[in-house]
Design a protein around this motif. Structure first.
Motif, short mmCIF file in Angstrom:
data_model
loop_
_atom_site.label_atom_id
_atom_site.label_comp_id
_atom_site.label_asym_id
_atom_site.label_seq_id
_atom_site.Cartn_x
_atom_site.Cartn_y
_atom_site.Cartn_z
N SER A 205 -32.52 -94.57 53.30
CA SER A 205 -33.54 -94.31 52.30
C SER A 205 -33.85 -92.84 52.06
O SER A 205 -34.13 -92.45 50.94
CB SER A 205 -34.83 -95.06 52.65
OG SER A 205 -35.29 -94.72 53.92
N LEU A 206 -33.84 -91.99 53.06
CA LEU A 206 -34.10 -90.59 52.80
C LEU A 206 -32.96 -89.95 52.03
O LEU A 206 -33.10 -88.84 51.50
CB LEU A 206 -34.34 -89.82 54.11
CG LEU A 206 -35.61 -90.15 54.87
CD1 LEU A 206 -35.82 -89.16 56.00
CD2 LEU A 206 -36.82 -90.17 53.98
N ASP A 207 -31.84 -90.62 51.93
CA ASP A 207 -30.70 -90.12 51.18
C ASP A 207 -30.67 -90.64 49.75
O ASP A 207 -29.77 -90.30 48.98
CB ASP A 207 -29.39 -90.48 51.89
CG ASP A 207 -29.33 -89.88 53.28
OD1 ASP A 207 -29.62 -88.68 53.42
OD2 ASP A 207 -29.02 -90.61 54.24
N ALA A 208 -31.61 -91.48 49.37
CA ALA A 208 -31.68 -91.95 47.99
C ALA A 208 -31.81 -90.76 47.06
O ALA A 208 -32.63 -89.86 47.28
CB ALA A 208 -32.85 -92.91 47.80
N GLY A 209 -30.99 -90.72 46.01
CA GLY A 209 -30.99 -89.61 45.07
C GLY A 209 -29.99 -88.52 45.39
O GLY A 209 -29.76 -87.62 44.58
N SER A 210 -29.38 -88.58 46.59
CA SER A 210 -28.37 -87.59 46.97
C SER A 210 -27.09 -87.79 46.17
O SER A 210 -26.81 -88.89 45.68
CB SER A 210 -28.06 -87.71 48.46
OG SER A 210 -29.18 -87.38 49.24
N PRO A 211 -26.27 -86.76 46.06
CA PRO A 211 -25.05 -86.89 45.26
C PRO A 211 -23.90 -87.52 46.03
O PRO A 211 -23.81 -87.42 47.26
CB PRO A 211 -24.72 -85.44 44.92
CG PRO A 211 -25.18 -84.67 46.11
CD PRO A 211 -26.46 -85.37 46.54
N ILE A 212 -23.04 -88.17 45.28
CA ILE A 212 -21.69 -88.51 45.73
C ILE A 212 -20.77 -87.58 44.97
O ILE A 212 -20.72 -87.61 43.73
CB ILE A 212 -21.36 -89.99 45.46
CG1 ILE A 212 -22.35 -90.90 46.20
CG2 ILE A 212 -19.93 -90.31 45.88
CD1 ILE A 212 -22.21 -92.37 45.85
N LEU A 213 -20.09 -86.72 45.69
CA LEU A 213 -19.33 -85.63 45.09
C LEU A 213 -17.83 -85.92 45.12
O LEU A 213 -17.30 -86.41 46.11
CB LEU A 213 -19.60 -84.33 45.84
CG LEU A 213 -21.07 -83.89 45.90
CD1 LEU A 213 -21.27 -82.83 46.97
CD2 LEU A 213 -21.53 -83.36 44.54
N LEU A 214 -17.17 -85.58 44.02
CA LEU A 214 -15.71 -85.71 43.93
C LEU A 214 -15.17 -84.37 43.46
O LEU A 214 -15.50 -83.90 42.37
CB LEU A 214 -15.33 -86.81 42.95
CG LEU A 214 -13.83 -87.11 42.82
CD1 LEU A 214 -13.30 -87.76 44.10
CD2 LEU A 214 -13.55 -87.99 41.62
N ASN A 215 -14.37 -83.75 44.34
CA ASN A 215 -13.82 -82.42 44.03
C ASN A 215 -14.92 -81.41 43.70
O ASN A 215 -14.75 -80.55 42.83
CB ASN A 215 -12.81 -82.50 42.88
CG ASN A 215 -11.64 -83.40 43.19
OD1 ASN A 215 -11.15 -83.43 44.31
ND2 ASN A 215 -11.18 -84.15 42.19
N GLY A 216 -16.04 -81.55 44.38
CA GLY A 216 -17.14 -80.61 44.20
C GLY A 216 -18.06 -80.91 43.04
O GLY A 216 -19.07 -80.23 42.87
N ASN A 217 -17.73 -81.91 42.24
CA ASN A 217 -18.56 -82.29 41.10
C ASN A 217 -19.28 -83.60 41.41
O ASN A 217 -18.76 -84.44 42.13
CB ASN A 217 -17.70 -82.45 39.85
CG ASN A 217 -16.97 -81.17 39.48
OD1 ASN A 217 -17.50 -80.07 39.66
ND2 ASN A 217 -15.75 -81.30 38.98
N GLN A 218 -20.45 -83.78 40.83
CA GLN A 218 -21.24 -84.98 41.13
C GLN A 218 -20.76 -86.15 40.30
O GLN A 218 -20.92 -86.20 39.09
CB GLN A 218 -22.73 -84.75 40.90
CG GLN A 218 -23.56 -85.95 41.33
CD GLN A 218 -25.04 -85.69 41.35
OE1 GLN A 218 -25.50 -84.58 41.08
NE2 GLN A 218 -25.82 -86.71 41.67
N LEU A 219 -20.23 -87.14 41.01
CA LEU A 219 -19.76 -88.37 40.38
C LEU A 219 -20.84 -89.44 40.38
O LEU A 219 -20.96 -90.22 39.43
CB LEU A 219 -18.52 -88.89 41.14
CG LEU A 219 -17.97 -90.24 40.72
CD1 LEU A 219 -17.41 -90.18 39.30
CD2 LEU A 219 -16.90 -90.71 41.71
#
Length: 249
Positions: A205-219
């Motif tokens: 839950s504290l990670d809700a809103g965090s990015p999933i990054l692909l090659n440095g860009n937010q996917l």
């Protein structure tokens, strides 16, 4: 059927004014390593100034806009004491941190907290931040199951070990059918979501809103998980919201 993350977040929203305590043993990036200072300067954590508690994360996408989940900012949440902290890897104050007050929230108009659909929001800060590099959004990116992405976040690394520093971990993009079967939610097979999982890696839950990054860009935007290593992470696919995001920048 909603899983434990959504239930715990909804409980916090209804009964704790959206501010979960950061001593909850289920709040974690599991299996990660410490991020280097300056590696993810655009990482934001939202803090309740009245309690001093972290309650969600996000990413700086322009000097004055932050991308996060709609769940993190229910309509019942008062903006008076909410601040956005960035350019830091620590939950404790440091000299390089940048802090802004949250003054406006725009949620996707069709957001549904029951189904999880359209769990995306754009936050406006009280002043622009020119000293921090915003994250690039992966609009137009081509993604296959098997691609390696990265998840980031603050929180516990295990049942009793609290990390007050930003952590990150590689995670593998999975067929959406994995998240559909794991959560029993057919919506997770739609174009609005991505699915990621790796052995020993997880978020909560504290990670809700965090990015999933692909090659440095937010996917993606971390939206749902089961708070355990190896459990799938459901992410909101930012590519599906390109027009909506751009219209609110």
């Amino acid at each position: 059927m909603r899983h434990v993350l959504l239930f715990s977040l909804l409980f916090c929203s209804l009964f704790l004014n959206g501010m979960c305590e950061d001593d909850d043993e289920n709040d974690q990036i599991i299996g990660g390593t410490l991020a280097a200072k300056g590696q993810y300067p655009y990482m934001v954590y939202f803090r309740n100034q009245a309690t001093g508690r972290l309650f969600c994360s996000g990413t700086l996408i322009t000097p004055s806009r932050v991308l996060t989940t709609a769940w993190c900012f229910p309509s019942s949440l008062s903006m008076i004491d909410v601040t956005a902290w960035m350019n830091t890897v620590s939950l404790t104050p440091d000299v390089d941190r940048v802090v802004r007050r949250v003054i406006r929230v725009v949620r996707a108009p069709d957001y549904n907290p029951v189904t999880g659909l359209h769990d995306i929001a754009i936050i406006t800060l009280d002043a622009p931040v020119f000293s921090v590099r915003p994250v690039r959004l992966a609009f137009g990116a081509f993604v296959n199951a098997g691609n390696t992405a990265v998840v980031t976040g603050w929180g516990y690394t295990g049942a009793t070990q609290l990390s007050t520093f930003l952590r990150h971990s590689p995670i593998t993009i999975q067929p959406k059918s994995l998240c559909v079967s794991s959560f029993g939610n057919t919506n997770f097979g739609s174009q609005f979501f991505i699915c990621a999982a790796s052995i020993g890696v997880g978020s909560c839950s504290l990670d809700a809103g965090s990015p999933i990054l692909l090659n440095g860009n937010q996917l993606g935007i971390s939206s749902q998980s089961r708070c355990g290593g190896g459990e799938p992470v459901v992410g909101v696919d930012v590519r599906a919201y390109e027009r909506w995001i751009v219209s609110h920048l």
